[in-house]
Scaffold this motif. Structure first.
Motif, short mmCIF file in Angstrom:
data_model
loop_
_atom_site.label_atom_id
_atom_site.label_comp_id
_atom_site.label_asym_id
_atom_site.label_seq_id
_atom_site.Cartn_x
_atom_site.Cartn_y
_atom_site.Cartn_z
N LYS A 292 0.77 3.06 -7.01
CA LYS A 292 1.52 4.31 -7.17
C LYS A 292 1.98 4.57 -5.69
CE LYS A 292 1.60 7.49 -10.22
NZ LYS A 292 1.05 8.53 -11.45
N VAL A 293 0.79 4.72 -4.85
CA VAL A 293 1.16 4.96 -3.43
C VAL A 293 1.75 3.92 -2.65
CG1 VAL A 293 -0.21 5.24 -1.14
CG2 VAL A 293 -1.06 6.62 -3.30
N HIS A 294 1.32 2.42 -2.94
CA HIS A 294 2.22 1.64 -2.24
C HIS A 294 3.45 1.27 -2.65
CE1 HIS A 294 -1.40 0.10 -0.08
NE2 HIS A 294 -2.07 -0.02 -1.42
N MET A 295 3.94 1.73 -3.95
CA MET A 295 5.21 1.73 -4.35
C MET A 295 6.05 2.99 -3.59
SD MET A 295 7.77 0.68 -5.84
CE MET A 295 7.33 -0.75 -7.30
N LEU A 296 5.35 4.20 -3.67
CA LEU A 296 5.95 5.25 -2.65
C LEU A 296 6.02 4.82 -1.38
CD1 LEU A 296 6.72 8.15 -2.46
CD2 LEU A 296 4.21 8.71 -1.86
N HIS A 297 5.00 4.28 -0.54
CA HIS A 297 5.51 3.69 0.62
C HIS A 297 6.66 2.78 0.69
CE1 HIS A 297 3.74 0.92 4.15
NE2 HIS A 297 4.63 1.97 4.67
N GLN A 298 6.94 1.83 -0.15
CA GLN A 298 8.20 0.98 -0.26
C GLN A 298 9.41 1.93 -0.44
OE1 GLN A 298 7.89 -2.26 0.93
NE2 GLN A 298 10.30 -1.96 1.03
N ARG A 299 9.37 2.82 -1.43
CA ARG A 299 10.47 3.51 -1.66
C ARG A 299 10.84 4.28 -0.59
NH1 ARG A 299 13.26 1.10 -4.46
NH2 ARG A 299 11.82 -0.34 -3.71
N VAL A 300 9.85 4.66 0.09
CA VAL A 300 10.27 5.81 1.49
C VAL A 300 11.03 4.85 2.35
CG1 VAL A 300 9.37 7.03 3.67
CG2 VAL A 300 8.34 7.60 1.28
N LEU A 301 10.45 3.54 2.74
CA LEU A 301 11.11 2.89 3.80
C LEU A 301 12.47 2.34 2.93
CD1 LEU A 301 7.94 0.57 4.47
CD2 LEU A 301 9.30 2.35 5.88
N ASP A 302 12.67 2.13 1.77
CA ASP A 302 13.92 1.55 1.34
C ASP A 302 15.09 2.52 1.41
OD1 ASP A 302 12.94 -0.81 0.97
OD2 ASP A 302 12.47 -0.72 -1.23
N TRP A 303 14.48 3.96 0.98
CA TRP A 303 15.37 5.03 1.01
C TRP A 303 15.98 5.47 2.30
CZ3 TRP A 303 16.99 8.83 -2.73
CH2 TRP A 303 17.71 9.98 -2.28
N GLY A 304 15.06 5.26 3.37
CA GLY A 304 15.41 5.83 4.67
C GLY A 304 16.27 4.66 5.25
N ASN A 305 16.16 3.26 4.92
CA ASN A 305 17.02 2.31 5.49
C ASN A 305 18.29 2.27 4.60
OD1 ASN A 305 17.20 -0.53 6.82
ND2 ASN A 305 17.40 -0.91 4.53
N GLY A 306 18.26 2.50 3.50
CA GLY A 306 19.43 2.39 2.66
C GLY A 306 20.44 3.58 2.94
N LYS A 307 20.01 4.81 3.13
CA LYS A 307 20.67 5.91 3.78
C LYS A 307 21.22 5.88 5.23
CE LYS A 307 20.42 8.45 -0.07
NZ LYS A 307 21.62 8.81 -0.98
N ALA A 308 20.40 5.37 6.20
CA ALA A 308 20.80 5.23 7.28
C ALA A 308 21.82 4.07 7.52
CB ALA A 308 19.55 4.75 8.17
N THR A 309 21.80 3.05 6.85
CA THR A 309 22.81 2.16 7.07
C THR A 309 23.83 1.99 6.10
OG1 THR A 309 21.42 0.61 5.50
CG2 THR A 309 20.91 0.20 7.80
N LYS A 310 24.03 2.91 5.10
CA LYS A 310 24.84 3.25 3.98
C LYS A 310 24.92 2.31 3.29
CE LYS A 310 27.68 6.39 7.15
NZ LYS A 310 26.88 7.53 6.65
N THR A 311 23.92 1.59 2.91
CA THR A 311 23.87 0.33 1.99
C THR A 311 23.03 0.94 0.59
OG1 THR A 311 21.58 -0.67 2.99
CG2 THR A 311 23.95 -1.37 3.80
#
Length: 336
Positions: A292-311
Motif C-alpha cells: 500500500k505504501v509503495h502504491m501510494l508512492h507511485q500514485r503521488v508521482l503519477d498524480w503530480g506528473n499527470g497534473k503538471a503535464t496536463k496528461t
C-alpha cells in the motif's frame, strides 16, 4: 543517483550515418545497414542500430555523470547472479568526439513488448498468465541479490550510499515531499495529507521490520522488458534499463506492473502475478502494508506528473486521496 526522480530528458538529437559508422568502427562491429529511434526508449536516449555483425542498441547523452557506468555495474552483476537475459556486453565509449557526448552500445535482445502493436491484441488470457508468472519469477530471482545497507550506488566509488537516517524515513519523507510538490499543479487538501500520513503510520511497523535490503530494478514496466513464446510457453526474453536501480524493499518492484494490469482491467492477471511472487512468504499483513505504501508512492508521482503535464486521464472530480485509495486498497486485496 539511481533513486533520484529525473524529469529532464537529454535526447539523442539528430544522428548522422557517418557518426554511426564511426561508432561501429570503434568497436569493430561491421558496416551500418540501418538505424531508427526506439519508440519506447529511455527518455529519448536510445536508437536501434543494425550492422553486418548484428543488431544493437545505442544509448547516449547520459542524464547524469556515471549513468552508463552504473547501468553496466548492475547488468554485469545480474549476469553473474542470474540467468535472466540482459544486454551484455555493455560497451561504453566515454569520449565525445563522435556524438558530442559519451554513449553505450549493447546487443538488441530478442522478443516483443507486451503492449506492442504485434502482441497487444493477440495474447490470450493463458499467454498473459504465463507472462505474469515469468515476471514474478524474474523479480524473485533479482531480489535474491541481498546487501547490508538500504541505499543507492555511488557512481564514483561503486559502493552503496545508505539512505539517511533510515530507509523507512527516506521513503516516507519522499512520499510527503512529492505530495506537497503536487500542490503547485493541483488541489491537495488537508484531508489528502492526513489520509496519506495515516496510511504511512499504519505501515511503520511493517517497514521497521525490514532487515534484508535487496537489489531492485526500480522501473520494471512493459517498456523495459521483452517476451517471446518458446517450448514452455510465454516467458521474459530480455530485461534492460537499470538507470533506476538501487537497494531497498523488493516489494516495490511489483508496483508498476500491478498498476499496468489494473489500468488495463486485468485485475486477475495482477492477482496471479502477486500470489506467484509471494508463494512461501509469511507475514501477509506486513506485505499488504508495504504494498500500500509503495502504491501510494507511485500514485503521488503519477498524480503530480499527470497534473503538471496536463496528461491526467482519470476523473478530475476525484480528490487525490479518493483516487489513490482505489489503488492502495485494491492491491492489498489481491494478496491471498
Amino acid at each position: 543517483m539511481t533513486s533520484k526522480i529525473i524529469f529532464a530528458s537529454k535526447k539523442l538529437g539528430t544522428i548522422h550515418h557517418n557518426q554511426l559508422q564511426a561508432m561501429l568502427d570503434r568497436f569493430n562491429l561491421g558496416t551500418l545497414i540501418s538505424s531508427r529511434k526506439t519508440e519506447l526508449g529511455a527518455m529519448g536516449q536510445t536508437m536501434f542500430v543494425s550492422s553486418t555483425k548484428g543488431d544493437f542498441i545505442l544509448k547516449g547523452n547520459p542524464l547524469y555523470h556515471g549513468q552508463l557506468e552504473e547501468e553496466k555495474f548492475f547488468i554485469e552483476n545480474i549476469v553473474k547472479r542470474t540467468d535472466t537475459p540482459v544486454p551484455i556486453p555493455y560497451l561504453i565509449d566515454n569520449s565525445s568526439d563522435i556524438f558530442g557526448w559519451s554513449y553505450a552500445l549493447m546487443p538488441h535482445l530478442p522478443g516483443e513488448h507486451i503492449d506492442s502493436k504485434l502482441l497487444k491484441n493477440t495474447l490470450t488470457k493463458e499467454n498473459k498468465l504465463q507472462i505474469a508468472e515469468s515476471i514474478a519469477s524474474t523479480l524473485a530471482i533479482f531480489h535474491k541479490w541481498k546487501v547490508a545497507d538500504f541505499g543507492e550506488l555511488h557512481t564514483e566509488t561503486m559502493k552503496i550510499t545508505p539512505f539517511k537516517p533510515t530507509y523507512t524515513d527516506w521513503i516516507f519523507q519522499r512520499i510527503m515531499f512529492w505530495l506537497e510538490d503536487a500542490k503547485k499543479y493541483s488541489t491537495i487538501t488537508d484531508e489528502d495529507i492526513e489520509w496519506s500520513r495515516s496510511l504511512l503510520a499504519e505501515a511503520e511497523e511493517a517497514f521497521h521490520s525490514l532487515d534484508s535490503p535487496t537489489f531492485i530494478m526500480g522501473d520494471f514496466k512493459p517498456g523495459n522488458f521483452l517476451v517471446n513464446s518458446g517450448e514452455s510457453g510465454w516467458r521474459i526474453s530480455g530485461v534492460f534499463d537499470f538507470t533506476n536501480s538501487y537497494f531497498a524493499d523488493p516489494v516495490s518492484d511489483l508496483i508498476k506492473m500491478v498498476t499496468y494490469y489494473l489500468n488495463h482491467n486485468e485485475t486477475g492477471i495482477a492477482k496471479h502475478m502477486l500470489n506467484k511472487y509471494f508463494e512461501g512468504w509469511s507475514g501477509r499483513n506486513f506485505i499488504k502494508s508495504r504494498l500500500k505504501v509503495h502504491m501510494l508512492h507511485q500514485r503521488v508521482l503519477d498524480w503530480g506528473n499527470g497534473k503538471a503535464t496536463k496528461t491526467a486521464t482519470w476523473d478530475n472530480s476525484l480528490s487525490f486521496s479518493e483516487w489513490a485509495a482505489t489503488y492502495t486498497e485494491l492491491i492489498a486485496s489481491l494478496v491471498d
